[in-house]
Write an enzyme that holds these catalytic residues in place. Sequence first.
Site, short mmCIF file in Angstrom:
data_model
loop_
_atom_site.label_atom_id
_atom_site.label_comp_id
_atom_site.label_asym_id
_atom_site.label_seq_id
_atom_site.Cartn_x
_atom_site.Cartn_y
_atom_site.Cartn_z
N ASP A 64 -41.95 21.03 78.39
CA ASP A 64 -42.37 22.42 78.60
C ASP A 64 -43.58 22.53 79.52
OD1 ASP A 64 -40.48 23.75 76.88
OD2 ASP A 64 -41.57 22.92 75.17
N CYS B 268 -80.95 38.13 82.41
CA CYS B 268 -80.45 38.72 83.66
C CYS B 268 -79.37 37.81 84.24
CB CYS B 268 -81.59 38.89 84.65
SG CYS B 268 -81.07 39.19 86.34
N ASP C 90 -39.42 28.53 74.32
CA ASP C 90 -38.63 27.34 73.99
C ASP C 90 -38.14 27.54 72.55
OD1 ASP C 90 -37.74 24.59 73.95
OD2 ASP C 90 -39.50 24.19 72.71
N ASP D 130 -43.80 23.74 73.20
CA ASP D 130 -44.56 22.73 72.44
C ASP D 130 -44.35 21.31 72.93
OD1 ASP D 130 -41.85 22.64 71.48
OD2 ASP D 130 -42.58 21.49 69.76
N CYS E 70 -80.24 36.41 87.66
CA CYS E 70 -81.32 35.40 87.56
C CYS E 70 -80.74 34.08 87.07
CB CYS E 70 -82.40 35.88 86.60
SG CYS E 70 -83.17 37.43 87.10
#
Length: 677
Positions: free
Chosen positions: A574, A12, A391, A570, A15
Site C-alpha cells: 500500500d 513574536c 485497502d 496497512d 522574531c
Amino acid sequence: MKNKYKIEGLDCPNCAKTLENKINELDCIKTAKINFVKSTLEIESDNNETAIKEVINLAKKIEPDAKIIVNNDKYKILNKQFIIDICLLAVGIALGFVCIFVKMPNYIYWPLFVVSVLLMGYKTYYKAAQLLFKKTINENMLVTISVVGAAVVGETMDALMVIALYSIGKILESLALNKTRKSIENLTNLKPEQVTSLVNGEEEVVSPSNIEVGDIIIVKPGERVAIDGIVIDGEANLDVQSLTGESLPKHTKTNDEILSGSIVLDSVLKIQATSKYENSTVYKILDMIENASEKKSKTETVISKMTKWYTLGVILLSILVWGIVWAVTKDINTAVYRGLIFLVVSCPCAFAISVPLAYFSGIGNASKKGILIKGSNYLDGTADLKTIAFDKTGTLTTGEFKITQINSLSEEKSEDEILHLCALGEKNSLHPLALAIVKNCNTGLEDVENVKEVPGEGVYFEYANKNYFVGRKTQNLTDTTVELFENNEKIGEIKFEDTIKDSSIIACESLNKMGIQTVILSGDNEKIVNHVAGKIGINQAYSNLLPQDKFNWIENAKSDKKNKIGYVGDGLNDAPSLTLADVGFSMGLKGNAASIEASDIVLANDNPEKIVEAIKISRYTKKIVWENIALAAGVKLIFLSLGAFGVTGMLSAVIADVGVTLLAILNSLRALKYKAK
C-alpha cells in the site's frame, strides 16, 4: 547530535524566524529549527556544549527577552522577568494617571510623561530600534512611531493610552499563548523519564534509551510503559487513551503485546522489550507531533510570507493617508494623527500568531484521540477530501480469519478429521489461514514427514504412509478456501471469512452521509470484495488489483483536480498508493513500517472511524483559521476606515488591535478542545 530546548519569552513569530536564521549562520551549528507554537529550539551540532553556549550568547543579542532553558524541560508560564515587567508596567500606568488627572507645570509634566511612557514600553522601543538597525520593521516600530507622533502633535493622553493598552495586551497575549503551549505540552507528555530494568534479578532504574531488545523491565501501577514489548508475567488493566483515544481501560495478560505510552493501572507487569526506545510507539508518536509544524499548510505559508512585507506596506499606506488628509483638511496635526491611527490598527499580530496556533491546536487535539497527523498541510488536505479509497484486508477487515465451513468430500473422513489433517500440515506456518486452522483444531498434532512448503501454493507432507497437500490448487475458487488432497485426490476443503471490523461499517456510513465517496481497492477476488463492499456499504469495489493497479486508479482519479483523494492501507504493497494520494492514512498497530512511513496520518488504534473524526477536526480547525483571518481583517478594515475619516481616535484603534489579537488566540484554543460528534 540533535538536542531540543525550551525557550521562554519568545512571543513574536517573525522574531522567532529571524533568530532561527541567525543561529543557522553559526559555524558550530549544522541545523537549527525553532517551533514558535511549542516554543522549542532544536539544534544539531558536533559539540553540543560549545554550540548551546554560542546560541545563548547570540540569542541575548538578537532577542534579549528570549531565554533558552538548558536543564529544565518544563515550560513556565510565570517567570521572574515576567513579574518584573508587570511591576514596571504598573508603576508606569500609575505615573500616567498622575499626568492625566493632576494639574502641574510643564517642567514637571513632561519628565513625568517621558518616565511613564518609558516604563510602560521600554521593551517595545528597544526592539524597534534594534530591528531597525538590522533593516527589519515590525509592529514594535508601528507602536513606537504612534507614541512619539501622538506626543509631538500634543495628543499626550492618547500616547499614554496607546502604550499602556498595547503593553497590557502583549502581556495578556503572552499569558494566552503560554497557556496554550502548556496545554499542548500536556497532550504530548508521553515520554517516561526513567524505567525500572531487571538485571540479574536486581531492579535498576535507567533511562529508556538504555534498554535493548530482549531486556526485562518492570512497570508498577501508575507508571507509563516506556518500551514496546510482550508481557511475560502479570495481568493488569491499561489506560491507553493517550495512544488510541479510547477511554475504557484495556485488559492485558501474559504473552500479550503491550505498547509504550500505556499506563498500568492496577498491577505489576514484567515486560520483555521487543524494540529499542527510538523504534517504540511512544517515540514515533512524539516525533510525529513535534515535527508536524515543519510542514505548513498553504494558508499558514501565505500568512507567514504576508507578514514579512506587511509592516512596510502599512507604513507606506499610513504616509499616503497622512498626505490625503493633509491635502483635504490643510491641518498637518490632524493628518499626522490619522496616519498614526492607521499604524496602530494595522499591527499583524492577530494573523501571525493565531493561524499557526489554530493548526497546531487541531493537530494536538487529534493526537489526543489517537490520530497522528504529520503536518498542518495534511490537516488542511483532510478537510477537502472528496473520495476515500480503502485497502480491504487489515484495513476494513481485521486480517484475522474465522472458519465458516468445513466440507468432507470423502465418506471415510469426518469434518473433524479434515480439520486435523490440515492442521498437521499447517502447524509450523505463519500464514493467517494456517494460524486459524491450528487455533480451531482441538486434537493433538503429531509429527509429520517430508514437509515441503511451496510459497503461494501450500504445504506437501507425509502422514500415516500417505501423501497429503493442504493449500490451494483450484484456480477458479471464488472465496477464501483451503483444499486438502490425499494421494492427489481432493478429500476436503475449509472455507474462511475475514472478519469485518464493526468500526468499518460505522465509518463508511458516516462518510457517505458527509458526501464523501467510498471505494475498495483490493487484490482479493471479485466475489469476496463485493461481499465486503455490500456488507459495509461501500459505493464502488475493485478486485484482483496489483499494487500498480491501485496506484494507477488513484492517479486517474486525481486527474480531476477538484477530486481530492484519500487512501487507507496497512501493508507494504500500500506504500506507493499512500504516497500518491492527497492524504494517506495508515494503521498504527498492525500496519507495516513502510506504510506508516509513507502515510500522512497514522490511526494509532487501527480504527477506520478515526478517519471520520480526523475529517471533522480538520474541517473545524480550518473553519477557525478562516474565522480568525476574517475577524482580524474585518475589524482592522472597519477601524482603518473610521480612523481615516476621523470618526475614531487612537484609543479605539489600540483597543481594536489588542482585542482582535486576543479574540483570535482564544478562538484558536477551540480547536484544542473540540469534540467531534
